[in-house]
Design an enzyme around this catalytic site. Structure first.
Site, PDB file in Angstrom:
ATOM      1  N   PRO A   1       0.832  -1.210   0.000  1.00  0.00           N
ATOM      2  CA  PRO A   1       0.000   0.000   0.000  1.00  0.00           C
ATOM      3  C   PRO A   1       0.861   1.250   0.000  1.00  0.00           C
ATOM      4  O   PRO A   1       1.811   1.366   0.775  1.00  0.00           O
ATOM      5  CB  PRO A   1      -0.799  -0.140   1.295  1.00  0.00           C
ATOM      6  CG  PRO A   1      -0.894  -1.610   1.513  1.00  0.00           C
ATOM      7  CD  PRO A   1       0.411  -2.173   1.034  1.00  0.00           C
ATOM      8  N   CYS A   2       0.523   2.184  -0.880  1.00  0.00           N
ATOM      9  CA  CYS A   2       1.434   3.297  -1.126  1.00  0.00           C
ATOM     10  C   CYS A   2       1.098   4.579  -0.378  1.00  0.00           C
ATOM     11  O   CYS A   2       1.790   5.581  -0.535  1.00  0.00           O
ATOM     12  CB  CYS A   2       1.466   3.600  -2.630  1.00  0.00           C
ATOM     13  SG  CYS A   2      -0.149   4.056  -3.313  1.00  0.00           S
ATOM     14  N   GLN A   3       0.043   4.581   0.435  1.00  0.00           N
ATOM     15  CA  GLN A   3      -0.364   5.829   1.070  1.00  0.00           C
ATOM     16  C   GLN A   3       0.758   6.467   1.895  1.00  0.00           C
ATOM     17  O   GLN A   3       0.903   7.682   1.924  1.00  0.00           O
ATOM     18  CB  GLN A   3      -1.587   5.592   1.969  1.00  0.00           C
ATOM     19  CG  GLN A   3      -2.876   5.346   1.202  1.00  0.00           C
ATOM     20  CD  GLN A   3      -3.025   3.894   0.789  1.00  0.00           C
ATOM     21  OE1 GLN A   3      -2.118   3.091   0.978  1.00  0.00           O
ATOM     22  NE2 GLN A   3      -4.162   3.557   0.207  1.00  0.00           N
TER      23      GLN A   3
ATOM     24  N   TYR B   1       3.818   6.497   1.326  1.00  0.00           N
ATOM     25  CA  TYR B   1       4.912   7.039   0.506  1.00  0.00           C
ATOM     26  C   TYR B   1       4.462   8.200  -0.370  1.00  0.00           C
ATOM     27  O   TYR B   1       5.285   8.862  -0.989  1.00  0.00           O
ATOM     28  CB  TYR B   1       5.488   5.958  -0.404  1.00  0.00           C
ATOM     29  CG  TYR B   1       5.663   4.621   0.276  1.00  0.00           C
ATOM     30  CD1 TYR B   1       6.303   4.519   1.502  1.00  0.00           C
ATOM     31  CD2 TYR B   1       5.177   3.456  -0.312  1.00  0.00           C
ATOM     32  CE1 TYR B   1       6.441   3.291   2.130  1.00  0.00           C
ATOM     33  CE2 TYR B   1       5.325   2.223   0.310  1.00  0.00           C
ATOM     34  CZ  TYR B   1       5.955   2.154   1.529  1.00  0.00           C
ATOM     35  OH  TYR B   1       6.094   0.947   2.145  1.00  0.00           O
TER      36      TYR B   1
END
Length: 418
Positions: free
Chosen positions: A130-132, A134
């Site tokens: 999950p990229c939130q 970054y």
């Protein structure tokens, strides 16, 4: 890129997909003949989407797409659809959080499926945590030492260390490179280096892979040092197509309208033919819009007018005071945005699940539908997203565009089999 004029097409390559989401990244590898051993995903709706997509591929390979069509038309239940699939295929979707407590179970299922399908090893590991944490927005308030999201690369690495695939593909947002002043990515790269992998990355543009969207993604690729491989040279293209090529043939909708089984109102565009948007069936599903209140609709009309007639992106503080519902007029001013009909869409993200203000339809006074969002992400119309409207939007916004993953998979396959 290592290549050869002779490609061994009969070699079956296996992969494991971690943080699989709705399967956008996986889709490209399946299209190129890779065999999925396990998909791991913690969201239950996304897991059902993955199962339904595997059902599509299985039934297509067995000339039974009529069963899948019956499901899309709601003539049979999801349970009825899944009854046509082998148990091992259904069991290959693990609805699990990837953490230390679940690693042994994940290993057990990978080993079990390898044995059942008579494969000796995992050739490739793919996925993107999950990229939130970054993203540029998500960095505020992140505890870089204790937030479990920023340590997911190490769990990815533990599975990497266990199976030692020849290569891995780690997809994420560009912000991962500069997160925590670059320290995070340096730690990631050093960690994978110690596991025996050469690691490199590129920031790729989705629009150079046929996607009708301006979207930037980091594709980190590692290869076993013993293989002496180099970062792939992915072929890119500049297309002439626009969002009009996928918005033209769907029924006009009002806010809150929904079409679950619709007929195309116009012929397929050149883009749709080239990229198989309308493949297999003469109908589409999930043309679902969200309702809007009168205040938002008034704003939409103003924003549409400014964009369509003046090519001007209206800021929130430019709106009439009577339409403003928030006091903050100094930040996040581009809260309302129209999708460009004559160009590429701006980046589609999971926030579309919360409201549609950032994805206003260019000619209809509403935000875009689930099917329209899916098309902007290059999902074909035969791709069905399980769960509610909100769940579908979330899955689409978080996905890797299949057209992009298809090129990644094709190029990686050429490397692995030579």
């Amino acid at each position: 890129m290592m290549s050869s004029t002779k490609v061994k097409k009969n070699i079956m390559l296996t992969y494991v997909d971690l943080f699989a989401g709705a399967g956008g990244l996986s889709e490209g590898f399946i299209r190129n003949g890779f065999e999925p051993i396990i998909h791991v995903e913690m969201n239950v709706d996304a897991c059902y989407t993955l199962k339904t997509r595997l059902a599509y591929h299985y039934l297509k390979n067995n000339n039974q797409l009529d069963i899948y069509a019956s499901y899309l038309k709601a003539e049979i239940s999801r349970a009825d659809l899944y009854e046509n699939l082998p148990i091992d295929l259904l069991d290959s979707i693990l609805n699990l959080k990837i953490d230390d407590a679940n690693l042994n179970y994940i290993y057990k299922q990978i080993d079990k499926n390898l044995k059942l399908r008579k494969f000796k090893k995992v050739d490739l590991l793919i996925g993107g945590p999950p990229c939130q944490a970054y993203s540029l927005i998500g960095r505020h308030g992140i505890d870089w030492d204790n937030d479990e999201r920023v340590k997911l690369y190490k769990l990815y690495g533990k599975i990497l260390a266990k199976y030692k695939p020849s290569m891995f593909v780690f997809e994420n947002v560009p912000g991962i490179i500069s997160a925590n002043k670059g320290e995070y990515f340096n730690d990631l790269r050093s960690y994978y280096d110690k596991l025996g992998y050469n690691v490199d990355y590129q920031i790729l543009k989705a629009e150079e892979f046929g996607v009708l969207q301006s979207r930037r993604r980091v594709i980190i690729i590692g290869s076993l040092k013993s293989k002496k491989l180099v970062y792939p040279d992915f072929p890119k293209m500049i297309e002439k197509y626009t969002t009009a090529d996928v918005f033209h043939d769907l029924e006009v909708l009002k806010p809150g309208d929904s079409i679950s089984n619709g007929k195309y109102k116009k012929s397929a565009s050149e883009y749709q033919k080239k990229y198989h948007v309308r493949e297999n069936f003469d109908f589409y599903t999930q043309h679902i819009t969200r309702p809007h209140n009168t205040n938002d609709l008034a704003i939409y009309k103003i924003v549409q007018d400014k964009w369509n007639n003046e090519k001007h992106r209206l800021k929130y503080n430019d709106l009439p005071k009577k339409l403003r519902t928030q006091n903050n007029i100094s930040s996040f001013l581009d809260r309302f945005k129209v999708v460009d009909l004559n160009g590429l869409s701006h980046t589609l993200v999971a926030h579309i699940a919360k409201d549609g203000h950032y994805y206003i339809h260019p000619t209809q006074t509403r935000s875009i539908s689930v099917r329209e969002a899916a098309r902007l992400q290059s999902f074909p119309d035969n791709y069905f997203f399980e769960g509610s409207r909100t769940a579908a939007f979330t899955q689409i916004g978080n996905a890797v565009p299949p057209l992009m993953s298809q090129v990644l998979a094709k190029t990686i396959k050429e490397i692995l089999i030579n």
